[in-house]
Write a protein that holds these residues in place. Structure first.
Motif, PDB file in Angstrom:
ATOM      1  N   GLN A   5       8.424  24.508 -11.084  1.00 17.69           N
ATOM      2  CA  GLN A   5       9.155  24.600  -9.813  1.00 17.69           C
ATOM      3  C   GLN A   5       9.933  23.312  -9.539  1.00 17.69           C
ATOM      4  N   ALA A   6       9.304  22.160  -9.813  1.00 17.05           N
ATOM      5  CA  ALA A   6       9.974  20.880  -9.574  1.00 17.05           C
ATOM      6  C   ALA A   6      11.200  20.734 -10.472  1.00 17.05           C
ATOM      7  N   ASP A   7      11.137  21.341 -11.650  1.00 19.32           N
ATOM      8  CA  ASP A   7      12.259  21.255 -12.592  1.00 19.32           C
ATOM      9  C   ASP A   7      13.280  22.373 -12.393  1.00 19.32           C
ATOM     10  N   GLY A   8      13.063  23.214 -11.388  1.00 22.80           N
ATOM     11  CA  GLY A   8      14.014  24.292 -11.116  1.00 22.80           C
ATOM     12  C   GLY A   8      13.962  25.426 -12.123  1.00 22.80           C
ATOM     13  N   VAL A   9      12.835  25.584 -12.799  1.00 22.21           N
ATOM     14  CA  VAL A   9      12.684  26.663 -13.784  1.00 22.21           C
ATOM     15  C   VAL A   9      12.283  27.945 -13.051  1.00 22.21           C
ATOM     16  N   PRO A  10      12.930  29.069 -13.360  1.00 24.36           N
ATOM     17  CA  PRO A  10      12.570  30.311 -12.661  1.00 24.36           C
ATOM     18  C   PRO A  10      11.167  30.793 -13.018  1.00 24.36           C
ATOM     19  N   ILE A  11      10.348  30.995 -11.995  1.00 22.79           N
ATOM     20  CA  ILE A  11       9.002  31.577 -12.160  1.00 22.79           C
ATOM     21  C   ILE A  11       8.679  32.315 -10.873  1.00 22.79           C
ATOM     22  N   ASP A  12       8.373  33.598 -10.979  1.00 24.42           N
ATOM     23  CA  ASP A  12       8.131  34.407  -9.785  1.00 24.42           C
ATOM     24  C   ASP A  12       6.670  34.720  -9.545  1.00 24.42           C
ATOM     25  N   GLY A  13       5.900  34.848 -10.631  1.00 26.74           N
ATOM     26  CA  GLY A  13       4.554  35.355 -10.411  1.00 26.74           C
ATOM     27  C   GLY A  13       3.562  34.996 -11.493  1.00 26.74           C
ATOM     28  N   VAL A  14       2.321  35.266 -11.174  1.00 29.96           N
ATOM     29  CA  VAL A  14       1.217  35.017 -12.100  1.00 29.96           C
ATOM     30  C   VAL A  14       0.439  36.314 -12.283  1.00 29.96           C
ATOM     31  N   GLY A  15       0.182  36.634 -13.537  1.00 29.96           N
ATOM     32  CA  GLY A  15      -0.630  37.803 -13.863  1.00 29.96           C
ATOM     33  C   GLY A  15      -2.076  37.394 -14.070  1.00 29.96           C
ATOM     34  N   MET A  16      -2.942  37.975 -13.240  1.00 31.11           N
ATOM     35  CA  MET A  16      -4.387  37.719 -13.339  1.00 31.11           C
ATOM     36  C   MET A  16      -4.972  38.851 -14.183  1.00 31.11           C
ATOM     37  N   GLU A  17      -5.251  38.599 -15.435  1.00 35.41           N
ATOM     38  CA  GLU A  17      -5.660  39.693 -16.322  1.00 35.41           C
ATOM     39  C   GLU A  17      -6.896  40.437 -15.788  1.00 35.41           C
ATOM     40  N   SER A  18      -7.959  39.691 -15.484  1.00 33.84           N
ATOM     41  CA  SER A  18      -9.137  40.285 -14.838  1.00 33.84           C
ATOM     42  C   SER A  18      -9.940  41.224 -15.740  1.00 33.84           C
ATOM     43  N   HIS A  19     -10.240  40.748 -16.936  1.00 33.37           N
ATOM     44  CA  HIS A  19     -11.191  41.454 -17.811  1.00 33.37           C
ATOM     45  C   HIS A  19     -12.590  40.926 -17.462  1.00 33.37           C
ATOM     46  N   PHE A  20     -13.268  41.630 -16.577  1.00 33.86           N
ATOM     47  CA  PHE A  20     -14.535  41.131 -16.042  1.00 33.86           C
ATOM     48  C   PHE A  20     -15.727  41.866 -16.647  1.00 33.86           C
ATOM     49  N   ILE A  21     -16.926  41.346 -16.304  1.00 33.47           N
ATOM     50  CA  ILE A  21     -18.192  41.921 -16.764  1.00 33.47           C
ATOM     51  C   ILE A  21     -18.962  42.392 -15.535  1.00 33.47           C
ATOM     52  N   VAL A  22     -19.575  43.576 -15.633  1.00 32.45           N
ATOM     53  CA  VAL A  22     -20.344  44.128 -14.513  1.00 32.45           C
ATOM     54  C   VAL A  22     -21.399  43.120 -14.042  1.00 32.45           C
ATOM     55  N   GLY A  23     -21.434  42.895 -12.737  1.00 39.13           N
ATOM     56  CA  GLY A  23     -22.393  41.961 -12.156  1.00 39.13           C
ATOM     57  C   GLY A  23     -21.965  40.508 -12.225  1.00 39.13           C
ATOM     58  N   GLU A  24     -20.820  40.241 -12.861  1.00 36.56           N
ATOM     59  CA  GLU A  24     -20.370  38.850 -13.015  1.00 36.56           C
ATOM     60  C   GLU A  24     -18.949  38.640 -12.515  1.00 36.56           C
TER      61      GLU A  24
END
Ligand SMILES: *[C@@H]1O[C@H](CO)[C@@H](O)[C@H](O)[C@H]1NC(C)=O
Ligand SMILES: *[C@@H]1O[C@H](CO)[C@@H](O)[C@H](O)[C@H]1NC(C)=O
Ligand SMILES: *[C@@H]1O[C@H](CO)[C@@H](O)[C@H](O)[C@H]1NC(C)=O
Length: 356
Positions: free
Chosen positions: A230-249
């Motif tokens: 952002q400080a360098d003016g590079v285009p970035i709109d979003g972050v993908g949270m993959e979210s491969h989780f484990i049951v109970g964790e």
């Protein structure tokens, strides 16, 4: 294609199609619990809750399964698609400068025909990379041209949102030492993002990764990278949270972490959600999984910058988990026989604003 044209409204969809509420599961091969909610569909609920979509990853090899497509090809259920494999580098540019869009176009056209949002996946990643990118020993000038050409051709061909950079970080927060980093240092990231923006000013440009969903070293490192971009003016709109989780964790700091990205002025999305369990499935594990899906969807609902939730395929029949994590499976909201699991209820209840 401008984003607004990619969507049909739910009322328009209902006007054009005969729809009935998703029936309660009527048969199952075991005594395990199933979903009980009667709803029009998870995308319907997501849209009513103010999100852009509830979506799924899918793959070309699954589309000849008419039971599968009979459920998926419905905007009430799924408002977004991500191709699991057919837009990756090995699938789209198998030889230098030779692009093949046939398989990717199948998914793109499927999304378009049902008014679904399309997430391009992905432009620059260290895996599923054809050998030529590495063995040609490009110098910095050469690899820059290769990255620019690959990114601009892909992003110029497909629309909506793109995982432009996929999995750039190690779990300890350092940069992954792949051909891109080893040749160009961190510069490959702005090179790719700028090429993507130039190719399609309307596409949302994302960095997608795992183990960044919660407060920790890796998430901090990604936020620092984003601040530099952002400080360098590079285009970035979003972050993908993959979210491969484990049951109970499921991590307990999802909301706090999500808010940190929102505070950077970014949007984000849950891009690859599944919640695996150690097999065999039990009633207790399926109930915990319901709570876990509820928790993740609720975290997205808690932060307005969260655009939507994508599961990494919706049925256990086609989940990547058993082959990648031996002994684990049953990670999706529908089972391998397309029967909705308690996890489906967890998602539905969260979108409906209920509690469990
Ligand atoms: C669909 O095609 C794949 C190969 O692409 C094959 O393995 C699978 O058995 C087919 N499924 C059905 C239901 O025909
Ligand atoms: C990079 O590689 C190209 C093609 O092999 C070559 O023409 C060019 O001189 C190289 N540049 C540098 C700085 O070594
Ligand atoms: C971080 O993790 C990478 C990959 O596992 C490893 O190569 C590197 O040495 C680690 N760096 C530090 C500072 O621990």
């Amino acid at each position: 294609m401008p984003l607004s044209l990619a969507f049909v409204t739910i009322s328009a969809f209902i006007a054009a199609h005969t729809v009935s509420a998703l029936p309660q599961a009527t048969s199952t091969s075991s005594t395990l619990p199933t979903a009980t909610s009667v709803v029009k569909g998870l995308n319907y609920l997501a849209r009513n809750a103010g999100k852009l979509y509830f979506g799924t990853a899918t793959d070309n090899s699954e589309l000849n399964d008419t039971t599968y497509t009979g459920i998926m090809d419905n905007y009430l259920h799924f408002g977004q698609l991500t191709p699991e494999n057919s837009m990756k580098w090995d699938a789209t540019e198998p030889e230098p400068g030779v692009f093949t869009f046939a398989a990717g176009d199948v998914i793109a056209n499927l999304a378009k025909s049902y008014g679904m949002y399309l997430r391009g996946h992905n432009c620059v990643w260290y895996e599923q990379l054809p050998d030529w990118v590495t063995v040609n020993n490009y110098n910095a000038t050469g690899l820059t041209a290769v990255v620019e050409n690959h990114v601009s051709t892909l992003v110029g061909h497909y629309a909506d949102a793109w995982d432009v950079i996929n999995e750039p970080l190690n779990d300890n927060g350092t940069f992954r030492e792949d051909v891109f980093y080893n040749t160009l240092g961190t510069e490959y990231i702005p090179i790719a993002l700028k090429a993507a923006r130039a190719a399609d000013p309307n596409a949302k440009l994302y960095i997608n990764d795992y183990n960044i969903e919660y407060v920790g070293t890796k998430s901090t490192a990604l936020q620092n990278l984003i601040k530099e971009l952002q400080a360098d003016g590079v285009p970035i709109d979003g972050v993908g949270m993959e979210s491969h989780f484990i049951v109970g964790e499921v991590p307990t700091t999802l909301v706090e972490n999500f808010q940190a990205y929102a505070d950077l002025g970014l949007e984000f999305a849950i891009t690859e959600l599944d919640i695996r369990m150690e097999l065999p499935e039990t009633a207790a594990l399926l109930e915990q999984q319901k709570t876990d899906f509820y928790t993740v969807v609720n975290a997205c609902l808690s932060v307005s910058a969260c655009k939507g939730v994508t599961v990494w395929d919706w049925t256990d029949k086609y989940s990547w988990i058993p082959s990648t994590f031996p002994g684990y499976g049953a990670a999706c909201p529908w089972d391998a026989n397309f029967v909705r699991k308690p996890a489906f209820d967890g998602i539905a209840i969260a979108f409906e604003g209920g509690s469990i």
